[in-house]
Design an enzyme around this catalytic site. Sequence first.
Site, short mmCIF file in Angstrom:
data_model
loop_
_atom_site.label_atom_id
_atom_site.label_comp_id
_atom_site.label_asym_id
_atom_site.label_seq_id
_atom_site.Cartn_x
_atom_site.Cartn_y
_atom_site.Cartn_z
NE ARG A 132 -3.19 -0.37 3.14
CZ ARG A 132 -4.23 -0.31 3.93
NH1 ARG A 132 -5.42 -0.08 3.42
NH2 ARG A 132 -4.11 -0.46 5.21
CB VAL A 134 -8.22 -0.09 -5.38
CG1 VAL A 134 -9.20 -0.15 -6.54
CG2 VAL A 134 -7.15 0.93 -5.68
CD GLU A 135 -3.16 -1.59 -3.22
OE1 GLU A 135 -2.52 -0.87 -2.45
OE2 GLU A 135 -2.65 -2.14 -4.20
N GLY A 136 -8.37 -0.90 0.14
CA GLY A 136 -8.89 -0.33 1.38
C GLY A 136 -9.46 1.04 1.08
#
Length: 854
Positions: free
Chosen positions: A382, A504-506
């Site tokens: 991230r 995306v990604e959280g």
Amino acid sequence: MSDFLVSVLWFLLFFGGAIYLAYNRVNLFTSTVAAGGALLAYTIFGSGSFLWLLFLWLMFGVLVVPNLRDFRREKVTRPALDIYRTMLPSMSDTERDALEAGNVWWDGELFSGMPDWDRLMSFPAPKLSDEEQAFLDGPCEELCRMLDDWDISHERGDMSPEVWQFIKKNRFFAMIIPKQYGGLEFSAYANAMVITKLASRSTTASSTVGVPNSLGPAELLLHYGTEEQKQRYLPGLAAGDEIPCFALTSPQAGSDAAAIIDSGVVCRGEWEGEEIVGIRLNWEKRYITLAPVATVLGLAFKLYDPDHLIGDQDEYGITAALIPTSTPGVEIGRRHLPLGTPFQNGPTLGRDVFVPLEYVIGGREMAGKGWKMLVELLSVGRAITLPSTASGGGQAATYATGAYAQLRKQFNLPVARFEGVGEALTRIAGHTYIMNAAVAVTSGAIDQGEKPAVPAAILKYHCTELGRKVANDAMDVHGGKGIMMGPRNYLGRSYMATPIAITVEGANILTRSLIIFGQGAIRCHPFVLRELYAAQEENREQGLIDFDDALFSHIGYAISNAARAFFLALTHAKFSRVPLNTPTRRYYQNINRYSAAFALAADFAMLTLGGKLKQKELLSARLGDVLSSMYLASAVLKHFENQGRPASDLPLVEWSVRTLMYNAQEQLHSFLRNFPNRPVAFFLRCFIFPRGRTYSSPADELGQKIVELITRSGEARERLCRQAYTTIEPGNPVGLLQEALALSEALAPLEQRLRQARKEGLIDAEYPGHQIEQAANAEVISEDEASRLRSYHEKLTALMAVDDFPADQIGRVRAAADDEPQSAAPVARSAARSKAAARKKSSPRRKKAAPDND
Ligand SMILES: Cc1cc2nc3c(=O)[nH]c(=O)nc-3n(C[C@H](O)[C@H](O)[C@H](O)COP(=O)(O)OP(=O)(O)OC[C@H]3O[C@@H](n4cnc5c(N)ncnc54)[C@H](O)[C@@H]3O)c2cc1C
């Protein structure tokens, strides 16, 4: 001396001494001795009454008790531990895995209330190796040249076959794969710089390249795969023969990804003619990047073993496996269209797909460890892909908008000269500087072996939010030029793409509200995790000893933070120790101050709200913002040092840190305003803001200096946008704007002569393009000078132009592509024709198969 004065002196001695001891975190025993000595002196030399002295000695007695370890353990710690155990917030296994992911780095120092700057400053400046630099200057530059974002997004709906081939051949998908498997084995910093550069040109390309180098099959295999699995897949992934994707998200489970209902049931089945024990999989996933073209699907599902074929558990939990997409029953191919940015993204279905147990990443002993694997890897990934994408977008926007605002004139002035526009330009540059710093410093730390989970969440959230702000500001400065879509529009597509990175990604709201402070409070706090583990210790006596140790250290730490917060706020941190005596010195001191204030506030929030803090998302979010501001400000200061303290960057550094620390102050203020326990809020305010909110946002004057930096050619402008694709070539408006800017600077004396001639009445045309001819005729300028001015104005006119289209070409389904946009490239035209025909055949999927995987 009057009695009153003597009393004041004694008070100052006690109070100042106590603050000094607490401020410097002098240990309990030494502090007790010092307090006892002072009290003895007061008893002998002071003039306190008997009752007053008795009271003071009793208070001293309270201070002595914690020094008696056995006594305090039994009488204080044991009851406290019993209460604490009843207050412990419930924690699921998935939450625990998330909390334990990664390690604690500079975030821990900021949480301590007393950051050790030497720790940050001792990290070397990240550097590209010769090979990495050659890759950026060679294949990466070439790829940027090949990318035609209009063709990709509006004509072809994909990158061209040549681009795909180039990406695979040059191993863009293999930056994180070690050389022994045929990969490039780049550092995290190099990976980040490549993504930054690509993102400055095309978000479709940066997303396509970003995913395989982030959280995907390669990363999972490298960390958890068996050697056999690595040999089976990594060379193919490195060579681009295999295209990976990773499928976690399903229609029911988005942010709450651990709630997936996709299943794998251990059972007997036939595999290559033999009966084996394998897994029967059923899934329905959506939003999966690269799924439509993937050859290998990383799949997350819940594993069940009802017949106990692999052990005595019924359920193993989330498990990750690699499934070749050629396996019978795997459905891929349909596509989503993410906000007009057509990187390959789509759903995948699996119906009764039977695979061997060996497909589980890491083999059968990793059954049920999928969630842990994912959150571990997310703790690094991230920090790289999405923050670099945002930084690349910011660099391109800064470079283009700085030049555009100088070249575009209204009311006879470059629009950059208007203060309102200048404010937006300042934010564009300052936010880009923050993103650059955060990415470079954090990826540099990853290359030194850190796995900074909380900073990764900070970067994911803040860089993508800053990227969104930059995109908004750049659009505003460009006016209509940013809005009219077409091949000439270099902003609109990345503006439209900003919510993708946010989601995306959280997704960002969740990351801000739950993760940054939630994870930080437990991981980065020096004592909370120790207390938690001690309370859960099965050996109760050992638990008591550990808890006692952590609890009393924690109390000392809280007292110290209160003293530090108060003293640093009173003195504006002017006397606090910092690593350097440079013009940025005060900013280190400001961070010291807010670190202590934040640590104090965080402790009281946890103490008074306990497990309820998890539901009080806005309080958690605000504390997360304070931590984030300090982290980003530290990254800015370190980045400035890493770059050799270039004096011309100072306005950017000052604006960035001041903006961030002002935000920290305002978020702390909002936290206190909304803190439910009002007496505690009042108490905290007395320590944190004894002089009120004194920190101010950056002055307008600073903004003016930044406008100068990015609207004129120069080293600071180049350094800020170093990774962006700025090559001057016909297909790159960002480079062409710089060319025009340089020309306008070189031709400024000639333009001045035209203005003067107009004032003197030698020429009378208003528009500069017409003035050139008149001035040449009036011999105000030579023919050669006129020709240079003409060429410049032609370039400028082309750069200021927007696209227009035949009326029947506007709309989702075009009748035919016989008429092309006025400036579309030939390659786009033929693609437009074939696509128009294809579009007629295809239509969005209207009816979806019902989920059938539970
Ligand atoms: C372009 C794109 C590419 C993607 N690529 C992949 C991929 O390759 N593989 C993959 O597995 N997934 C992928 N995803 C899925 C992505 O990770 C999810 O979209 C994301 O996790 C959010 O889920 P959701 O969209 O269902 O939103 P929801 O979960 O429905 O959330 C809606 C909103 O509620 C907020 N929210 C939810 N819970 C909370 C909470 N507790 N507190 C505060 N706010 C909350 C969220 O922040 C969000 O704003 C991709 C998504 C997109 C859009």
